[in-house]
Design a protein around this motif. Sequence first.
Motif, short mmCIF file in Angstrom:
data_model
loop_
_atom_site.label_atom_id
_atom_site.label_comp_id
_atom_site.label_asym_id
_atom_site.label_seq_id
_atom_site.Cartn_x
_atom_site.Cartn_y
_atom_site.Cartn_z
N ILE A 144 0.83 -1.20 0.00
CA ILE A 144 0.00 0.00 0.00
C ILE A 144 0.87 1.25 0.00
O ILE A 144 0.66 2.17 -0.78
CB ILE A 144 -0.95 -0.01 1.22
N PHE A 145 1.88 1.27 0.88
CA PHE A 145 2.75 2.45 0.95
C PHE A 145 4.09 2.11 0.32
O PHE A 145 5.12 2.04 0.98
CB PHE A 145 2.92 2.89 2.40
N ALA A 146 4.04 1.86 -0.97
CA ALA A 146 5.25 1.41 -1.66
C ALA A 146 6.19 2.57 -1.91
O ALA A 146 7.37 2.37 -2.13
CB ALA A 146 4.88 0.74 -2.97
N LYS A 147 5.66 3.77 -1.90
CA LYS A 147 6.45 4.90 -2.36
C LYS A 147 7.76 5.09 -1.60
O LYS A 147 8.81 5.23 -2.22
CB LYS A 147 5.60 6.18 -2.29
N PRO A 148 7.74 5.10 -0.23
CA PRO A 148 9.01 5.28 0.47
C PRO A 148 10.05 4.25 0.06
O PRO A 148 11.22 4.60 -0.16
CB PRO A 148 8.64 5.12 1.94
N LEU A 149 9.59 2.99 -0.05
CA LEU A 149 10.53 1.92 -0.40
C LEU A 149 11.10 2.13 -1.80
O LEU A 149 12.32 2.02 -2.02
CB LEU A 149 9.80 0.58 -0.31
#
Lengths: 498, 495
Positions: free
Chosen positions: A482-487
């Motif tokens: 879901i929160f792939a962006k930081p990775l």
Amino acid sequence: MSFCLNFPLFLLVGSLLSAVLSCALEKNAARILCMALTITSFAANLVIGIYTYRTGQNYTYLMGHYPHPWGNELRIGLTEALFSAAFSLILFLTLLGARKTLIQRVQQDKGRFYYCMCDLVQAALLALVYTNDLFTGYVFIEICTLSSCGILMIRENGKTILASVRYMIFSLIGSGLFLLGVIFLYGITGHLLMPNLRESIAGLSADGTYALPLLASMCLIVTGLSVKSGLFPFHIWMADTYGAAIPGSSGILSGLVSKGYSFLLIKIIFDVFGTDVFYASGIHNVVFALGGLGVIVGSVSAIRENNVLRMCAYSSAAQIGYIYMGLGLSPVLGMEAALFQILAHAFTKPALFLSAGYLTDSMGGAKKFRNLTGAAHVNPAAGAFFAFGAFSMIGLPLTMGFIVKYLFGAAAFESTHLKLIPTLLVLAVSTVLNTVYFARAILHFYTKNPNPDVYSKVRVREQKTYILSASVFAALNLFFGIFAKPLIDILAGALSVF
Amino acid sequence: MKILMLFLILIPALSGALLPVFRMKRKGNLIYTGAALLVSLVLAFVLLFASEAELVLFSMTDKLRVSLHLDLLSKVFMGLAACGFPLAGFFAFRYMEHEEKEGSFKETTFYSFYLLTLAALFGMDLSGNLIAMYFFFEMLTLLSMPLVLFERTKESIAAALKYLFYSVGGAFLGLAALFVLAVYAPSLDFVPGGYLGGAGAEASEAHRTLLLVMSLLGIIGFSAKAGMYPLHGWLPTAHPEAPAPASAVLSGIIAKAGVLAIIRLLYYVIGPNFLRGTWVQITLLSLSLLTVFMGSMMAYREKNLKKRLAYSSVSQISYALFGLFLLNPAGFSGGILQVLAHAAAKICLFLTAGSFIYHGNKRMVSDLRGIGKIMPLTLIAFTLASLSLVGIPPFSGFVSKWFLAQGALESGISVLSWLGPVILLISALLTAAYLFPITVAGFFPGKDYQEEARNREGGALMLIPLMILAVGTLLLGVFSGFFSGLFEQGFAALF
């Protein structure tokens, strides 16, 4: 804060020492030591990660303070910290989840050796990620090979011994090729440390001197590492090995060991050859083609398989194919996709193997699908986690598998049109094939309620540790899905300073 | 108001997921399911009068956002799902009583997945961008599959798998289009009129061929759910295997999710101006016309009633697709009206087929001789729905087909502008030929008919939904002026 710069050394030495120590300990003490080691390594790597994130650059650690060419160096940046933290956490969770099978399947007096081998795998993985020296890399590749053979054959029955001998032969061919490649490189450059190698290789390729040996060494190193991680057509050992080993071992091997080799290869491409030289050599086209073929062939073999563990093994072969496909696709977005796929598969496959193992256990050790009908009714937790893992493998949105597909889609457009269509085709075909075999497995597990007199329902109490570990795996998968962006940002940033 | 959209998805999702947890008796389950369906209906009704709203749930990356959005199109499809699901659901309360057999799923499982499917449908209707829609599309496939394999016989599992493969394979083509659009379109949020082909879309001109091919593939992919040739194969297999209420919503509402996906992709992301007059439009129109004709032909030759109705759905949904692919206002209004008209009629038809199976296991068309003597009210409902499907005025089916023909004639595409209406007419004749004989033989079985017990209607739970639907097809037709006016005004921004 800068004290944390020493952590990698402590972790390496600590892992090797605890491996020695484990041989003298009782099984339970060895287990606690190993678990403590892995979770400490996770925490320490997080600290290193935060430190490197703050400083924004890599640092080189001179072991024993000897400068090159005598010294032995580690080089740690945000990517290294991230991957070693992830690998340690996954090893911890896999051992946690496999605890019950380990108690049941491994003879009491052998248990400590199992944990000894796990310590060694931990040391080897850390070293493969950290190393700044090709020869150190080679040494730990061998340590990794031998310890993973030990993990495989811990049950000591005919099948597992045969399987691990086969695995060892393939693995040794791989490390032999790698060693040859390193020797060639040493012969033409006179260096073993990565920064020096890179400098000389850039010079050599600009002059055009030693073009053939350079190409040969590149081929050897790439082939060696891809044989070891099981790229098509070297994936044939997988099905027998993972099918025979205990699920925890299969999880460690497919989730971690083969990923360690892939990561080392990516590191070598960036730090030793340099992307310019590597992507000018044309080797990446071969890697791309083999990766794509691996995805398709692995998926087709998985469809034809009627043993659940072997099916998962073939699915691993397909997923490894993705990593290499990304590697061959393009130097920036393709690599990003490959790195993300390493993490995505490492977070999914161990949980999938563990769940499959618990499902077969709850049906009295049956591995064929027709004997596993209704297994999910006997063991609802394992059924649910298997289904979740399958969804991630298929690539449904909100799981990491979807982000992988998206990144590959994006990378395909960055590369040439010649690779665009094959990439999209492979993605399409593999999605459908994945759905076919995972849906078949899930349907088998959920159809027909099995006879309650023969199979008694597995209670939560009996598999607390497994449920804990599988839920952490699932939660991490969802979180990064879901929160792939930081990775993705971290990976992209890391690639730019690699 | 915004948060209501989330509630609309969460209420059926949670109540469906929690249903098996409570372990209630049958009556408790029915009251619970009925209450959940009615609450969703009320909530959807409230949202019908809400103004446009947008709610961002979370972002995976900058472009991969998941957001909800309420506009006229969402309202149309949301209203359809919210009305159709309770009707078929109440029918199921009686029908499923006898379906639970050795080896089949528990009835509770059916209701649980029924509610979850509704949640996924609402999610699709309210999606604000392609990513969210793709997510709910996949969810819809996975959650509606257990409805098909309820009996868990070998055939039903094979049928469910076929449904799964067609839908997932199709959805992947949609995903491939999404990848391309993520690169070349400025955003993936739904905007009336789309991004390509309008002003300031130089990027789309430079990669015209690629974008055209991917648009075609994406639309064909999503059309798998709507049953357009060449991806129509799952419909005639899955429908006869599913329990009647499941086939009713599958054909009446879930297949329409494919239509919705196509509208969103074609009119809200790609843009009708980009495709108008291209070979892609011609291909799509030809495929939909081929499906219209082929579906009717196959239905005419089919002897199993539910299979015949399934082929009929293949044909009728492609009517709507034909209208949408015309890319002009009349065709669009006709397409949307056809979606509504077909949903009402086909849910009714599948439920009557279920009634015939429920009383005396009559599955083949030949078994239905004299059925009008046994179940007159049910057969009347069947007849009314057939009239609408064929397109007799003043039923809703007539109005939608009128708009479709008008749209085709206005489109000015060389051959298809007159060939389209001709094929629509032929197909209407075929529809009459495969539906009316059932009514005729049902009421007038002939002299040699051995009379069975008279008047064994299905009881209120089965009859009332049938009657509501049958009257609904009529009312939709009578008040179609209101709807077509609303659509013409509300969707003017698309062109």
